[in-house]
Motif scaffolding. Structure first.
Motif, short mmCIF file in Angstrom:
data_model
loop_
_atom_site.label_atom_id
_atom_site.label_comp_id
_atom_site.label_asym_id
_atom_site.label_seq_id
_atom_site.Cartn_x
_atom_site.Cartn_y
_atom_site.Cartn_z
N MET A 56 88.16 -1.77 -47.38
CA MET A 56 87.66 -2.05 -46.24
C MET A 56 86.01 -2.22 -46.15
O MET A 56 85.43 -1.74 -47.13
CB MET A 56 87.85 -0.95 -45.08
N GLY A 111 83.12 -0.72 -45.43
CA GLY A 111 82.72 0.60 -45.02
C GLY A 111 83.95 1.47 -45.83
O GLY A 111 85.22 1.14 -45.54
N HIS A 112 83.63 2.48 -46.78
CA HIS A 112 84.59 2.89 -47.33
C HIS A 112 85.64 3.80 -46.54
O HIS A 112 85.31 4.62 -45.74
CB HIS A 112 84.23 3.96 -48.45
N PRO A 113 87.03 3.60 -46.80
CA PRO A 113 88.02 4.19 -45.59
C PRO A 113 87.98 5.70 -45.74
O PRO A 113 88.30 6.30 -44.79
CB PRO A 113 89.26 3.71 -46.37
N LEU A 114 87.22 6.43 -47.04
CA LEU A 114 87.46 7.72 -47.11
C LEU A 114 85.89 8.23 -46.64
O LEU A 114 85.78 9.66 -46.65
CB LEU A 114 87.66 8.21 -48.63
N GLY A 115 85.02 7.39 -46.29
CA GLY A 115 83.92 8.16 -45.93
C GLY A 115 82.67 7.26 -45.30
O GLY A 115 81.58 7.50 -45.43
N CYS A 116 83.04 6.17 -44.54
CA CYS A 116 82.23 5.51 -44.06
C CYS A 116 82.24 5.62 -42.52
O CYS A 116 81.23 6.37 -41.97
CB CYS A 116 82.21 4.04 -44.16
#
Lengths: 86, 318
Positions: A78, A80-85
């Motif tokens: 994605m 924007g990182h799926p684990l931290g955006c």
């Protein structure tokens, strides 16, 4: 992107339960309000179910694991990182 | 299913589609088999099911819908099963070392640095002036958004006074204060947020006060406010955040390490960003909570969203 949407079905009636005493934008946050406000903002466990999946964060490492295990790769990519955006 | 039948991996498309190295080339080779070719450098985000040697099984931009995600995974497995068994068995594919890495698109926490989890959530004001979790019309906008704050070793060490006495007060280190304000007091509850430009940080004040000193620990209170606004006149600005902060920082003197970094920010936010449309009308409460990352999970290793411009983020571009 907004990853917590992935776990909508896992949420039920958890929102809006915690209340914090009066506070306006212009007022300093009082020490006695701190813990309640923090709890209000932080995610509930049900909002983080997706974090229990053992995600890899390197596509190359995932390739190695998949090749060794004889499995396909699921790549969640994605802006924007799926684990931290978001 | 993601866990049992697949090797799950996540990535930020912004980095993956740009990097000029074997991993980036591999990703683009896979993505080019699907509908998103990233023409003009545009996004290739989505859900990809693929083989270790780079065959795309299925692609879908599942967005926020878990049902679509589940269906995509099922269809990916069907495509996987169509492959000859010789290609699917363990060890059938050999993956070499990746070789060179495009350092322009690598982000590593500086050695000795700290990761602080950051959560953001819309709030609502109750009739009696109290607050509760907010409601909005944007899909998923009610849930807590996530990011990470990075502090270098020198930065977190600079928070702790050398000879602390209860009641001592000082300003928070400017670089830390600016990073918190410009890159983390943002509304990312509906997508990738715009960060505050230096001139949009109209005013901020963050003060550290020594609350407790024992042979074992030092506890500091971090308190302040910030006014962020796209226009010099906040009343005319299209986007802004008028916010108050309170927090506590704990330092373990024996371990010489921070053991607490709890900070909350609450205020009125207004306006949209290019990727955060559907903001609630007018000014509405937004809360941000910071908390020391405790583990070493994959999620906690993900760089801050604003670290795409790492020099601006770390304040090393001046």
């Amino acid at each position: 992107m907004k990853l917590t949407k992935m776990c909508w079905p896992l949420l039920s009636g958890l929102l809006g339960l915690a209340l914090v005493p009066a506070l306006s934008a212009a007022e300093p946050i009082k020490a006695e309000q701190f813990a309640q406000i923090q709890a209000l903002i932080k995610p509930d466990p049900a909002e983080g179910k997706w974090t229990q999946i053992p995600w890899q964060t390197s596509l190359w490492d995932a390739r190695k694991l998949a090749a060794a295990a004889g499995k396909p790769i699921l790549l969640w990519e994605m802006d924007g990182h799926p684990l931290g955006c978001t | 299913m993601a866990n049992r039948d697949y090797v799950p991996v996540t990535g930020d498309d912004w980095y993956e589609r740009r990097r000029q190295d074997p991993e980036g080339e591999f990703f683009r080779k896979v993505a080019d088999q699907g509908p998103r070719h990233g023409r003009g450098g545009s996004t290739r985000q989505g859900i990809y099911c693929l083989t270790a040697d780079g065959k795309l099984l299925i692609y879908k931009n599942a967005g926020q819908n878990p049902e679509v995600m589940r269906e995509t995974l099922k269809r990916g497995l069907v495509e996987w099963q169509k492959l000859p068994i010789e290609r699917r068995r363990p060890g059938a594919v050999e993956v070499d070392e990746p070789g060179r890495v495009d350092e322009r698109f690598q982000r590593q926490l500086p050695e000795g640095g700290l990761v602080i989890n950051v959560y953001t959530r819309i709030l609502d004001r109750l009739q009696d002036g109290g607050m509760c979790r907010g409601k909005c019309k944007a899909e998923g906008g009610e849930f807590a958004a996530r990011d990470h704050l990075w502090l270098t070793a020198a930065e977190w060490q600079a928070l702790i006074p050398a000879s602390p006495k209860v009641g001592d007060q000082s300003s928070a280190p400017p670089r830390v204060a600016q990073r918190i304000v410009r890159f983390h007091l943002v509304d990312n509850t509906r997508g990738e947020p715009p960060f505050w430009k230096p001139h949009e940080d109209r005013s901020h004040e963050l003060t550290l006060k020594v609350e407790e000193v024992t042979p074992q620990r030092i506890v500091l209170r971090l308190q302040g406010s910030a006014l962020l606004s796209t226009d010099d006149d906040p009343a005319k600005s299209s986007r802004g955040f008028d916010v108050r902060l309170l927090g506590y920082i704990g330092y373990d003197r024996a371990k010489r390490a921070l053991d607490r970094f709890d900070l909350v920010a609450v205020g009125d936010h207004w306006g949209n960003g290019p990727h955060t449309r559907l903001a609630r009308p007018g000014r509405s409460p937004l809360g941000v909570a910071f908390e020391l990352a405790r583990g070493d999970s994959a999620a906690e290793r993900v760089p801050p969203q604003a670290a795409r411009d790492i020099r601006a983020y770390l304040g090393t571009n001046r």
